[in-house]
Scaffold this motif. Structure first.
Motif, mmCIF file in Angstrom:
data_model
loop_
_atom_site.group_PDB
_atom_site.id
_atom_site.type_symbol
_atom_site.label_atom_id
_atom_site.label_comp_id
_atom_site.label_asym_id
_atom_site.label_seq_id
_atom_site.Cartn_x
_atom_site.Cartn_y
_atom_site.Cartn_z
ATOM 1 N N THR A 136 -25.547 -39.292 29.331
ATOM 2 C CA THR A 136 -25.219 -38.921 27.951
ATOM 3 C C THR A 136 -23.719 -39.129 27.740
ATOM 4 O O THR A 136 -22.985 -39.439 28.684
ATOM 5 N N LEU A 137 -23.277 -38.933 26.514
ATOM 6 C CA LEU A 137 -21.866 -39.125 26.186
ATOM 7 C C LEU A 137 -21.263 -37.847 25.619
ATOM 8 O O LEU A 137 -21.919 -37.123 24.863
ATOM 9 N N MET A 196 -11.082 -44.828 24.930
ATOM 10 C CA MET A 196 -10.472 -44.271 23.723
ATOM 11 C C MET A 196 -10.581 -45.270 22.586
ATOM 12 O O MET A 196 -10.469 -46.483 22.806
ATOM 13 N N VAL A 197 -10.779 -44.740 21.375
ATOM 14 C CA VAL A 197 -10.824 -45.583 20.179
ATOM 15 C C VAL A 197 -9.891 -44.992 19.131
ATOM 16 O O VAL A 197 -9.974 -43.793 18.830
ATOM 17 N N VAL A 198 -9.008 -45.823 18.591
ATOM 18 C CA VAL A 198 -8.124 -45.420 17.501
ATOM 19 C C VAL A 198 -8.735 -45.944 16.195
ATOM 20 O O VAL A 198 -8.974 -47.141 16.061
ATOM 21 N N PHE A 199 -9.001 -45.043 15.267
ATOM 22 C CA PHE A 199 -9.591 -45.414 13.980
ATOM 23 C C PHE A 199 -8.535 -45.307 12.886
ATOM 24 O O PHE A 199 -7.854 -44.286 12.771
ATOM 25 N N CYS A 249 -18.839 -43.004 15.929
ATOM 26 C CA CYS A 249 -19.095 -42.328 17.209
ATOM 27 C C CYS A 249 -20.561 -41.919 17.333
ATOM 28 O O CYS A 249 -21.148 -41.987 18.426
ATOM 29 N N ASN A 250 -21.188 -41.501 16.236
ATOM 30 C CA ASN A 250 -22.616 -41.200 16.260
ATOM 31 C C ASN A 250 -23.430 -42.450 16.584
ATOM 32 O O ASN A 250 -24.426 -42.402 17.316
ATOM 33 N N ILE A 300 -13.977 -40.942 24.636
ATOM 34 C CA ILE A 300 -15.386 -41.104 25.014
ATOM 35 C C ILE A 300 -15.510 -40.991 26.529
ATOM 36 O O ILE A 300 -14.799 -41.679 27.271
ATOM 37 N N ASP A 301 -16.432 -40.147 26.978
ATOM 38 C CA ASP A 301 -16.608 -39.926 28.419
ATOM 39 C C ASP A 301 -18.095 -39.869 28.746
ATOM 40 O O ASP A 301 -18.888 -39.267 28.016
#
Length: 595
Positions: free
Chosen positions: A535-536, A482-485, A494-495, A434-435
């Protein structure tokens, strides 16, 4: 001795070696990692067992010939049986360093029988002293260049343990049987195993526990996070071993799902000390004798007929009662239920430490006391409150050392550990990068304090969106997360992150900028340009567990996906089809979308 020499020479001349194979199980992935080859002499012969066979070969200086024969037979039989996974071959360091030992013979054998070198693991035993460590290192390096993997056998049983580990950088370490035997009953062995696991994480080494013979041993090892197991409990060596994770010995054993293997240091079960409990009908006099015989015991769990805990008896309370006038006369023959604490804190072994800490605080328990830990409702052990709080403090310090100071989310070290742990146990996952877009211009216009607040907002929004799904949220630094799912919820979550962040971040802009959908600002060249609102860009990847071998490769995939998402001026979620580090064409999948 001449009789034994004659038998040995007959064995060598007639290739009279039988190869047995013992499976090494991946108890997390519930599959077979590979097989250790074990050689035997002719049946009912004085040299049938390996101890007699190999010691005789050493005595008559024929160990090199014997090892080559055993190696050849093992490779041949492994291929003929069409066994999958890796072949573990025992090799003596002295044989490796013997100038008379033929060079390149192992590679020749695998090529002759059509076995890939990367499926062979050379097990270097640690029980023999090696005088020339440099030469051994050079020899092992030669094997590694040829494509073989390296394992240290019998770790903890020999001369050079950790030194050999640090120098050889093995792919696997096999813990000596001594430390596995009744490890569930030994605090010292537990601590040794924990130390080995921590060291293995740092060095990216796989740990194999061998010699497992009891369910209790397997349960402890699994709880500590050791994924690979070998022993009579699982399967005995044989000429026709199991080829699937379904042998008779495995039936009825319960294995923890892979997702429960993560962050084992943060569950209370790791701190359980297995003091033997007492039955609810035990007399106070007999309980007092137990305390007197073992001064280190300060509490005893009281259990019913089903081994479920119903109370906790404290030594100081019992001693105080017996010290009073007529104390013995009144309580000697009464059951311990008359004096036990009837409402101790009882928690399941999988309870997170933070949850247990909160329970301790809310109930204002005496720091000198214990809590009772259970497994499936049955008594497992005790944990001193003091140890629990010390462990929680240590974990918080460790977390703080690697956490981002702005958001206090785990940083790069913890993110890498989270990815590596999943790669190690072959547990599928997705990684989201994510940035923030247009953050520099926002920072320049609204100031650093507002910039920090926006980063904190993104952290809060991300954590909130992930709270109900198995995931790990980390802060790389700056405006990158960062996300680990651990499930298939990455796209949906993420949406949600994009929607919630866009909505809440508007509070940082003036009404004019919101109405215009952005503002004018100077770029690096000093030219005026219109900058949209924050925004992302999110890139999501699902790495191939066979292609990606470390966290850097997975992170590189996510970075590439994030770069694709940044091609758009608005928020964008890009899901990458590429799953491995090798160059490949990246294309949009059907579930990629702009928000």
């Amino acid at each position: 001795m001449n009789y034994q020499l004659a038998i040995l020479e007959d064995i060598l001349q007639n290739s009279a070696i039988t190869t047995l194979f013992q499976p090494i199980f991946d108890i997390s992935g519930q599959q077979i990692l590979g097989y250790e080859a074990l050689s035997r002499g002719p049946k009912s012969c004085v040299l049938e067992m390996p101890s007699a066979l190999f010691s005789t070969a050493v005595y008559f200086e024929k160990i090199s010939e014997l090892e080559l024969l055993c190696r050849s037979k093992a490779i041949e039989n492994f291929v003929n049986l069409k066994l999958q996974g890796k072949l573990f071959l025992n090799v003596s360091p002295k044989t490796l360093l013997d100038p008379c030992h033929p060079k390149g013979e192992t590679l020749h054998l695998v090529e002759h029988f059509g076995l890939a070198a990367n499926r062979v693991v050379i097990e270097v035993t640690e029980q023999e002293k090696v005088d020339d460590g440099f030469l051994l290192l050079k020899t092992i390096g030669h094997y590694r260049k040829l494509g073989f993997s390296i394992a240290i056998d019998d770790l903890g049983a020999g001369y050079s343990g950790l030194k050999q580990w640090s120098e050889l950088c093995p792919d696997y370490v096999k813990i000596d049987r001594y430390f596995i035997d009744h490890c569930d009953e030994s605090v010292v062995k537990k601590e040794f195993l924990k130390s080995i696991i921590e060291l293995a994480k740092v060095t990216n080494t796989a740990v194999i526990a061998e010699g497992i013979e009891r369910v209790e041993e397997l349960s402890l090892l699994e709880g500590l996070g050791i994924m690979h197991a070998q022993g009579f409990l699982l399967e005995r060596p044989s000429q026709s071993p199991s080829t699937q994770f379904n042998s008779k010995q495995l039936q009825g054993l319960s294995f923890t799902p892979p997702s429960n293997q993560f962050d084992q240091s943060l569950v209370i079960g790791r701190l359980a000390v297995e003091h033997v409990p007492i039955d609810w009908q035990t007399r106070c006099k007999d309980a007092h004798n137990i305390f007197e015989k073992n001064k280190s015991i300060i509490s005893l769990a009281v259990v019913n007929e089903e081994n479920a805990p119903i109370g906790l008896l404290h030594k100081d309370q019992l001693t105080e009662v017996f010290a009073a006038p007529y104390g013995h006369a009144l309580y000697d023959k009464r059951p311990v239920t008359a004096l036990m604490h009837k409402q101790p804190l009882v928690v399941d072994e999988n309870q997170p430490l933070d949850t247990v800490s909160q329970q301790i605080t809310e109930n204002d328990f005496d720091i000198r006391r214990h809590i009772i830990i259970t497994r499936a409702g049955r008594y497992l052990g005790l944990a001193p409150l003091r140890d629990i709080l010390k462990h929680i403090t240590a974990e918080k310090i460790r977390h703080a050392q690697h956490a981002n100071p702005l958001t206090m989310l785990p940083g790069n070290v913890a993110i890498n550990e989270a990815i590596e742990s999943r790669l190690r146990v072959k547990n599928g996952f997705s990684l989201a990068y994510i940035d923030l877009n247009h953050f520099k211009q926002f920072n320049d216009l609204y100031g650093y304090a507002s910039g920090d607040s926006v980063i904190k907002l993104l952290a809060d929004v991300t954590v909130q969106a992930c709270k109900d799904v198995p995931s790990f949220v980390g802060h790389i630094g700056g405006d990158d997360f960062m996300v680990v799912f651990d499930n298939d919820q990455a796209v949906a979550v993420c949406n949600t992150i994009i929607s919630n962040f866009e909505l809440q971040s508007r509070a940082f802009f003036t009404p004019e900028h919101i109405a215009s959908g952005g503002y004018w600002a100077s770029n690096r060249e000093g030219e005026k340009q219109f900058v949209p609102l924050l925004t992302l860009s999110i890139g999501v990847v699902e790495p191939d567990l066979d292609q990606c071998i470390n966290s850097h490769q997975v992170a590189a995939l996510a970075t590439d996906a994030k770069k694709e998402a940044k091609r758009y001026r608005h928020s964008y979620l890009f899901v990458c089809n590429r799953r491995g580090p090798a160059p490949a064409v990246v294309r949009l999948s059907s579930d990629k979308q702009a928000v």
